[in-house]
Design an enzyme around this catalytic site. Structure first.
Site, PDB file in Angstrom:
ATOM      1  N   TYR A   2      -2.415  58.598  41.882  1.00  0.00           N
ATOM      2  CA  TYR A   2      -3.672  57.837  41.880  1.00  0.00           C
ATOM      3  C   TYR A   2      -4.282  57.788  43.288  1.00  0.00           C
ATOM      4  O   TYR A   2      -5.463  58.086  43.482  1.00  0.00           O
ATOM      5  CB  TYR A   2      -3.414  56.425  41.359  1.00  0.00           C
ATOM      6  CG  TYR A   2      -4.628  55.539  41.457  1.00  0.00           C
ATOM      7  CD1 TYR A   2      -5.657  55.642  40.527  1.00  0.00           C
ATOM      8  CD2 TYR A   2      -4.758  54.618  42.501  1.00  0.00           C
ATOM      9  CE1 TYR A   2      -6.792  54.841  40.631  1.00  0.00           C
ATOM     10  CE2 TYR A   2      -5.885  53.813  42.605  1.00  0.00           C
ATOM     11  CZ  TYR A   2      -6.892  53.931  41.669  1.00  0.00           C
ATOM     12  OH  TYR A   2      -8.019  53.142  41.774  1.00  0.00           O
TER      13      TYR A   2
ATOM     14  N   ASN B 140     -17.170  56.555  38.007  1.00  0.00           N
ATOM     15  CA  ASN B 140     -16.245  55.418  38.001  1.00  0.00           C
ATOM     16  C   ASN B 140     -15.037  55.656  37.098  1.00  0.00           C
ATOM     17  O   ASN B 140     -13.974  55.059  37.295  1.00  0.00           O
ATOM     18  CB  ASN B 140     -17.022  54.163  37.543  1.00  0.00           C
ATOM     19  CG  ASN B 140     -16.134  53.009  37.179  1.00  0.00           C
ATOM     20  OD1 ASN B 140     -15.695  52.250  38.033  1.00  0.00           O
ATOM     21  ND2 ASN B 140     -15.830  52.864  35.886  1.00  0.00           N
TER      22      ASN B 140
ATOM     23  N   LYS C 239      -7.842  59.502  44.704  1.00  0.00           N
ATOM     24  CA  LYS C 239      -8.941  58.759  45.327  1.00  0.00           C
ATOM     25  C   LYS C 239      -9.255  59.302  46.719  1.00  0.00           C
ATOM     26  O   LYS C 239     -10.407  59.281  47.165  1.00  0.00           O
ATOM     27  CB  LYS C 239      -8.603  57.265  45.366  1.00  0.00           C
ATOM     28  CG  LYS C 239      -8.527  56.631  43.979  1.00  0.00           C
ATOM     29  CD  LYS C 239      -9.863  56.721  43.259  1.00  0.00           C
ATOM     30  CE  LYS C 239      -9.841  56.195  41.848  1.00  0.00           C
ATOM     31  NZ  LYS C 239     -11.162  56.260  41.195  1.00  0.00           N
TER      32      LYS C 239
ATOM     33  N   GLY D 277     -14.055  46.836  32.412  1.00  0.00           N
ATOM     34  CA  GLY D 277     -13.671  46.690  33.819  1.00  0.00           C
ATOM     35  C   GLY D 277     -14.821  46.807  34.808  1.00  0.00           C
ATOM     36  O   GLY D 277     -15.943  46.373  34.556  1.00  0.00           O
TER      37      GLY D 277
HETATM   38  N1  LIG Z   1      -9.664  47.312  39.574  1.00  0.00           N
HETATM   39  C1  LIG Z   1      -9.205  47.639  40.792  1.00  0.00           C
HETATM   40  O1  LIG Z   1      -8.379  46.946  41.394  1.00  0.00           O
HETATM   41  C2  LIG Z   1      -9.709  48.881  41.467  1.00  0.00           C
HETATM   42  C3  LIG Z   1      -9.554  49.002  42.848  1.00  0.00           C
HETATM   43  C4  LIG Z   1     -10.036  50.141  43.486  1.00  0.00           C
HETATM   44  C5  LIG Z   1     -10.648  51.128  42.757  1.00  0.00           C
HETATM   45  N2  LIG Z   1     -10.775  51.004  41.406  1.00  0.00           N
HETATM   46  C6  LIG Z   1     -11.442  52.073  40.683  1.00  0.00           C
HETATM   47  O2  LIG Z   1     -12.550  51.510  40.001  1.00  0.00           O
HETATM   48  C7  LIG Z   1     -12.770  52.218  38.792  1.00  0.00           C
HETATM   49  C8  LIG Z   1     -12.718  51.262  37.620  1.00  0.00           C
HETATM   50  O3  LIG Z   1     -11.503  50.534  37.671  1.00  0.00           O
HETATM   51  P1  LIG Z   1     -11.098  49.541  36.498  1.00  0.00           P
HETATM   52  O4  LIG Z   1     -10.215  48.525  37.081  1.00  0.00           O
HETATM   53  O5  LIG Z   1     -12.293  49.115  35.745  1.00  0.00           O
HETATM   54  O6  LIG Z   1     -10.223  50.556  35.585  1.00  0.00           O
HETATM   55  P2  LIG Z   1      -9.985  50.617  34.018  1.00  0.00           P
HETATM   56  O7  LIG Z   1      -8.768  51.434  33.808  1.00  0.00           O
HETATM   57  O8  LIG Z   1     -10.027  49.231  33.430  1.00  0.00           O
HETATM   58  O9  LIG Z   1     -11.264  51.386  33.458  1.00  0.00           O
HETATM   59  C9  LIG Z   1     -11.379  52.785  33.528  1.00  0.00           C
HETATM   60  C10 LIG Z   1     -12.410  53.229  32.517  1.00  0.00           C
HETATM   61  O10 LIG Z   1     -12.466  54.664  32.566  1.00  0.00           O
HETATM   62  C11 LIG Z   1     -12.440  55.165  31.241  1.00  0.00           C
HETATM   63  N3  LIG Z   1     -11.864  56.504  31.210  1.00  0.00           N
HETATM   64  C12 LIG Z   1     -10.575  56.850  31.424  1.00  0.00           C
HETATM   65  N4  LIG Z   1     -10.413  58.175  31.263  1.00  0.00           N
HETATM   66  C13 LIG Z   1     -11.640  58.674  30.946  1.00  0.00           C
HETATM   67  C14 LIG Z   1     -12.115  59.977  30.644  1.00  0.00           C
HETATM   68  N5  LIG Z   1     -11.298  61.038  30.622  1.00  0.00           N
HETATM   69  N6  LIG Z   1     -13.430  60.132  30.382  1.00  0.00           N
HETATM   70  C15 LIG Z   1     -14.279  59.058  30.378  1.00  0.00           C
HETATM   71  N7  LIG Z   1     -13.874  57.802  30.636  1.00  0.00           N
HETATM   72  C16 LIG Z   1     -12.574  57.615  30.916  1.00  0.00           C
HETATM   73  C17 LIG Z   1     -11.579  54.172  30.473  1.00  0.00           C
HETATM   74  O11 LIG Z   1     -11.786  54.278  29.072  1.00  0.00           O
HETATM   75  C18 LIG Z   1     -12.040  52.855  31.074  1.00  0.00           C
HETATM   76  O12 LIG Z   1     -13.172  52.351  30.401  1.00  0.00           O
HETATM   77  C19 LIG Z   1     -11.705  53.304  38.742  1.00  0.00           C
HETATM   78  O13 LIG Z   1     -12.214  54.475  39.322  1.00  0.00           O
HETATM   79  C20 LIG Z   1     -10.614  52.729  39.606  1.00  0.00           C
HETATM   80  O14 LIG Z   1      -9.797  53.738  40.128  1.00  0.00           O
HETATM   81  C21 LIG Z   1     -10.322  49.898  40.743  1.00  0.00           C
END
Ligand SMILES: NC(=O)c1ccc[n+]([C@@H]2O[C@H](COP(=O)([O-])OP(=O)(O)OC[C@H]3O[C@@H](n4cnc5c(N)ncnc54)[C@H](O)[C@@H]3O)[C@@H](O)[C@H]2O)c1
Length: 254
Positions: free
Chosen positions: A160, A92, A164, A17
């Site tokens: 969630y 992240n 944040k 991601g």
């Molecule tokens: N994609 C979106 O629309 C979006 C929007 C705003 C914010 N975000 C934020 O961006 C970041 C990445 O989002 P994404 O879409 O790639 O999410 P995702 O769920 O695809 O990826 C999250 C990653 O964090 C890892 N992870 C989860 N728990 C963990 C732990 N305890 N220790 C270590 N690693 C852990 C997972 O294995 C995964 O690789 C997150 O913080 C999310 O909240 C995403």
């Protein structure tokens, strides 16, 4: 570049991601990347991918559960053993794509606690592990990945959104504790972003509403966010700290 000289960026949750996209960009910027993820196989695959693209030594995998104090302690030891320096931390990792939306009254307490443990305590533990090494260097950059959902009042994942919002608070408060050590702490707040990972935190209808609300009417993708992180870990942002930069195609205006 000798490994001892190359600046080190730890990107948590970079096995997939957005985190993977941040790791790819920071590797291209010249950092040695620590691909820190609870999914060990995914972390190893991303580290391999970065080494293939940028040469041996461009990245190393670090299996870690950011919510666990001992596991984060082991990560800090690995970083010291491996490179002897820690320049950048991108907080992240989050419980995000695995969540399903539900009215707040239906969120089990255990799920609330898990989201807080990973998304908030995880960032706290990683900051606590990184800051001593950054103080030794006399500089450091921390970027917390928050979410524009905080400013939109988006329903159906209260834990969630609350987690944040906590990260945004942590960003300002920590910035004022470490500013004199040459360490900046900022946050990026991405809007809903399409990655290679399917998820049910946004429905197709909501995607269309989100795009309509943006000033720039197209789906946000990972590459839209990486430049902000690259800037916030660069010397160009050395006098910017405690801030949250929204990257959402012009949806919320603050
Ligand atoms: N994609 C979106 O629309 C979006 C929007 C705003 C914010 N975000 C934020 O961006 C970041 C990445 O989002 P994404 O879409 O790639 O999410 P995702 O769920 O695809 O990826 C999250 C990653 O964090 C890892 N992870 C989860 N728990 C963990 C732990 N305890 N220790 C270590 N690693 C852990 C997972 O294995 C995964 O690789 C997150 O913080 C999310 O909240 C995403």
């Amino acid at each position: 570049m000798a490994e001892a000289q190359r600046a080190v960026a730890v990107v948590t949750g970079s096995g997939q991601g957005l985190g993977r996209a941040f790791a790819q960009r920071l590797a291209a910027d010249g950092f040695r990347i620590v691909v820190a993820d609870v999914q060990a196989d995914a972390a190893a695959a991303v580290a391999d991918e970065l080494c293939r693209l940028h040469g041996t030594g461009a990245a190393v995998a670090a299996p870690v559960d950011v919510s666990d104090e001992d596991s984060v302690g082991a990560l800090a030891e690995q970083v010291q053993r491996d490179a002897g320096r820690w320049d950048v931390l991108v907080n992240n990792a989050a419980v995000f794509s695995s969540l399903s939306m539900k009215p707040f009254g239906e969120i089990p307490v255990a799920e609330w606690d898990m989201v807080m443990a990973v998304n908030v305590r995880g960032a706290f533990l990683c900051c606590r592990a990184a800051v001593p090494a950054m103080r030794k260097l006399g500089r450091g950059k921390i970027v917390n990945v928050a979410s524009a959902a905080v400013f939109q009042g988006r329903p159906n994942y209260l834990h969630y959104v609350s987690s944040k919002a906590a990260l945004i608070g942590l960003t300002g408060a920590l910035a004022s504790e470490v500013g004199n050590d040459g360490i900046t702490v900022n946050a990026v707040a991405p809007g809903s972003t399409e990655t290679e990972v399917p998820r049910s935190t946004v429905t197709p209808d909501q995607v269309q509403q989100i795009i309509a609300r943006q000033a720039i009417h197209r789906r946000q993708v990972s590459d839209d966010v990486v430049g902000a992180v690259s800037f916030l870990v660069s010397a160009d942002s050395d006098f910017i700290t405690g801030q949250t930069l929204t990257v959402d195609g012009g949806s919320v205006f603050r």
